[in-house]
Every structure is written in C-alpha cells, then in structure tokens.
Write an enzyme that holds these catalytic residues in place. Structure first.
Site, PDB file in Angstrom:
ATOM      1  N   GLY A   1      35.680  44.123  36.807  1.00 23.40           N
ATOM      2  CA  GLY A   1      35.908  43.378  35.586  1.00 23.40           C
ATOM      3  C   GLY A   1      36.801  42.176  35.833  1.00 23.40           C
ATOM      4  O   GLY A   1      37.285  41.943  36.947  1.00 23.40           O
TER       5      GLY A   1
ATOM      6  N   ILE B   1      44.509  42.635  37.371  1.00 23.77           N
ATOM      7  CA  ILE B   1      44.498  43.891  38.116  1.00 23.77           C
ATOM      8  C   ILE B   1      43.194  44.076  38.888  1.00 23.77           C
ATOM      9  O   ILE B   1      43.231  44.386  40.087  1.00 23.77           O
ATOM     10  CB  ILE B   1      44.776  45.080  37.177  1.00 23.77           C
ATOM     11  CG1 ILE B   1      46.165  44.928  36.546  1.00 23.77           C
ATOM     12  CG2 ILE B   1      44.703  46.387  37.950  1.00 23.77           C
ATOM     13  CD1 ILE B   1      46.490  45.983  35.507  1.00 23.77           C
TER      14      ILE B   1
ATOM     15  N   GLU C   1      28.580  43.130  36.188  1.00 24.92           N
ATOM     16  CA  GLU C   1      28.174  42.225  35.112  1.00 24.92           C
ATOM     17  C   GLU C   1      28.655  40.814  35.413  1.00 24.92           C
ATOM     18  O   GLU C   1      27.935  39.851  35.249  1.00 24.92           O
ATOM     19  CB  GLU C   1      28.694  42.703  33.759  1.00 24.92           C
ATOM     20  CG  GLU C   1      30.191  42.844  33.642  1.00 24.92           C
ATOM     21  CD  GLU C   1      30.621  43.379  32.288  1.00 24.92           C
ATOM     22  OE1 GLU C   1      29.833  44.102  31.649  1.00 24.92           O
ATOM     23  OE2 GLU C   1      31.759  43.077  31.866  1.00 24.92           O
TER      24      GLU C   1
END
Length: 431
Positions: free
Chosen positions: A215, A219, A238
């Site tokens: 993502g 982090i 994605e």
C-alpha cells in the site's frame, strides 16, 4: 476512413469536449495521475452552466475549481476514496462518498448501481492499430468505458503505452484533446525511526520468493527499503510506485517464483515519478489491469506466499481496524485493504500485515484502543485480521481467542498505555 482521419475528426478543444457533458450526467475519473487536468479544468470553467452533474474518483490529486461548496448543485463530487483535494469537503459534508471495496467498483458500475455516463481520462498517444492506453489507472475506468455514453480522452505523449487490459479504441471515443505537460509526480513519503522499526519487523517475516502487495505510505515504503536483499520477489498489487521500482532496480524483484502469471508484475494504477511512468511503457515485465482482476481475492490468492502490507489509523483489542475515518469523520476510504487481506489469507503461505505506529498526537493517544472511537468506519474486520505490527513488535491474531488477541495487542502497544489498556480489557472481561 483511416485511423488518423478519425483521430483528426474527433480532436477538439477542452471546452468543446466538455460541451458533450449534459445536466444530470455522472462522470467517472480514474485514480490519481489518471485524472485529465485540461478536461477537468474545462469542466470547472463550465460549472455554472450545468446542473446535478456528479464526478466520482479515487484519490484526486489536484483541487480543481469544481470542488466548491458554493456550486455543489451544479457539479458535486461523490468520492470513491478521499484524497487531499476532497478530504476537507468530505469532512465538512459537502463532498459525499460511496462505501465500497475497490475490487467491486467495476461490478457496481457494470450493474448500474453506480452510474457512469461520461468517462474523462488521461491516455497515451494512439498506436498504429487505433488504440490508446489508459495505463496510469485502468482500475474501475475500463468498466465505466463499457457503460458510458461519452468517452473523452486527454492524449499526452508522457503517458506510457502499457501492456494489459487497459486499451480503448479510437472508434469508442467521442472527443480527444491534446496536452504535453509533465505528469503529476508523487515522491516517496518521509520515513522516520518508528517507520523503520515497523518495516524491519515486517521485512523479517517476508521470505524469498514471496509475492508482494504494498500500500501507499511511509510504513509500507519503510518495509520496501528493507527488502532489497531478498531474492525472487514478485509483485501483484493495486498500486505500483517508486518503492516497488527500487526493488526492481536492486534485483530483489524477478517475478520468477510467482505461481500466478509468473514473470509478470500486475497493478491497477501507478503513482510516482517520471522514471516510474517511463518504466510502464511497453514493458513486457508489467501488465496494468482493471481492479476487479488485480484485487479480486480469488485471483490474487493464486499467488503462493502473497504478502499484503497495509496501514490503519486505529485498532481495537479484538483486531477491528478503523483505516478510513477518525471517529465518524471520513479521512480516506475502504480502498483495497480488505481485498488484499482476504487474498493473503487465502494464499498458500500468505501473510496479511496491518501496520501502524503505536501512538498519535505526539505520543498522547494510543492507536491500540479498547474499542474503536465512536462512529469509526470499520475497514478490516476481526475475522479477517492476521498480523498487526507496531514499532514494539508483532501480534499474530488469526485463529486466536478474544483474550489471546487482547494480550497480544497490549504487548505491542506503547509502554505508557499498556497498564491502562490492561485495566480496560479486564473491565471488558477480555483479561
């Protein structure tokens, strides 16, 4: 008629292109860099003439003039996911949102549950066969292309022509405008000691030969920075960004050990630098696909050892994650977090990581809470949660009892809050 003659016939100014938009139309805009600035600027300039027009998009990057509370009756924004440009409106109530899993947006469009009358998108130059690539974000946009009455493309030579299911033929297009400005670039987030500590815990649990979904955020990128010594990693994600590009440059990503589409990277939108966008151009290693392919848990789980790395804002002692709101106040959106948590859980040898700093507001608030703040939008459920990682360690929750979960999460909370959390857990009969 030749392809080039057809192209010339459909070429027009941005103002003429947006004149094809009618009152009551629902306009679909691709994620992030796929948004076409010339067309959306022209739409903004026409906003006082229109009534009841809706624009829907994930992660807008620019604050166009149509994003205006005063003209909401003319053009409103119905967000699939809030970004910096739409978050203030969402938090004030004049920008609405559509709760949905990222993977299911194409289905909602296909079934007419979410309208799509017009598509506006960035596009590559036309190839010799009459095709443009919507390579920056085919996401839900390809489903909207199938449904829309009007398709408007902003053709820019800086948009790559990528492989995959991301192509639109000139015969499908109602209007073309040309631009040549550089694409919007997004740098890597700042990484501090907390992010580094979390990244190390996650990196230590990722084996050589794993396939990654990463993502956006400090982090996840901190994890990427500590994976460059790994071998034969694969990518099924994605978002493709510069963090993943750095793994390719280091030799850590080869895609050789992938059990689904070996040798290929798969993504549904790109967000990064010019170097990244050039990397997408006709690269045989990479395919850009709609999100109902990339994020479908059944498809993504065909990759053995799928590791999904996503962030949350708050987690309670049962493992429920509030990743998209601050209490009842919207902040982002559901996105693909649950899609990939479920995919990693189904994957043979897969691991789903939810990452978060242990505190917020300068260490005055614990992000691990007895219960979620009132009104919080639950994103990843207690039944889907797997690994939770803070700078203080790792809690593996899947298959654990409620009491075991509470104990594990308190163990990775900030030390200043552990006694308070323990007392709350006792009052809740969790300890």
């Amino acid at each position: 008629m030749s392809l080039q003659s057809l192209y010339e016939q459909k070429r027009m100014t941005p103002a003429d292109a947006v004149s094809l938009i009618h009152n009551g139309d629902a306009i679909v805009v691709p994620t992030g860099v796929g948004e076409p600035p010339a067309l959306l600027q022209a739409l903004s300039e026409r906003r006082h003439e229109l009534r009841n027009v809706a624009v829907s998009q994930i992660l807008p990057l620019r604050k166009f003039a149509y994003l205006d509370a005063e003209t909401r009756a003319n053009i409103r924004h119905d967000a699939y996911f809030f970004g910096g440009a739409t978050r203030p409106g969402g938090q004030s109530g004049w920008v609405d949102f559509v709760p949905a899993y990222f993977s299911e947006l194409p289905m909602l469009i296909d079934r007419g549950l979410t309208p799509a009358d017009v598509v506006v998108s960035m596009a590559s130059p036309m190839d010799e066969h009459g095709y443009f690539a919507l390579s920056l974000a085919p996401d839900y946009t390809m489903a909207a292309v199938r449904k829309a009455r009007v398709i408007l493309l902003e053709v820019n030579p800086n948009v790559p022509f990528a492989n995959g299911d991301c192509h639109v033929h000139i015969s499908q297009v109602a209007g073309l405008v040309e631009s040549n400005e550089e694409l919007f670039e997004v740098g890597l987030p700042a990484i501090g000691p907390v992010q580094e500590a979390i990244g190390k815990y996650v990196a230590d649990l990722i084996d050589d030969g794993s396939t990654l979904q990463i993502g956006y955020g400090g982090i996840p990128d901190a994890v990427v920075m500590q994976l460059q010594h790994k071998r034969d990693l694969g990518i099924h994600t994605e978002m493709i960004g510069d963090g993943i590009l750095s793994l390719i440059d280091s030799g850590a990503v080869t895609n050789r050990k992938k059990t689904f589409m070996p040798g290929k990277m798969v993504a549904t939108f790109a967000l990064g630098s010019r170097k990244l966008y050039r990397f997408l151009n006709r690269n045989p290693m990479l395919e850009m696909h709609p999100v109902d392919f990339t994020n479908d848990p059944y498809v993504a789980a065909r990759n053995d050892k799928l590791c999904a790395i996503n962030a949350t804002l708050q987690i309670d002692l049962l493992g429920q994650c509030g990743s998209e709101s601050l209490g009842h106040t919207p902040y982002s959106g559901t996105g693909g977090q649950v899609d990939f948590v479920r995919a990693a859980n189904r994957s043979n040898g897969g691991k789903a990581f939810i990452v978060l700093p242990s505190t917020a507001k300068n260490d005055t608030v614990s992000r691990i809470a007895p219960v979620l703040s009132p009104g919080t939008h639950v994103t990843t459920s207690k039944n889907d949660i797997n690994y939770v990682v803070t700078e203080y360690g790792v809690a593996q929750l899947r298959g654990k009892t409620a009491k075991q979960r509470a104990e594990a999460l308190i163990g990775i909370a900030h030390p200043d809050f552990r006694a308070e959390l323990r007392e709350s857990a006792k009052r809740m009969n969790l300890l």
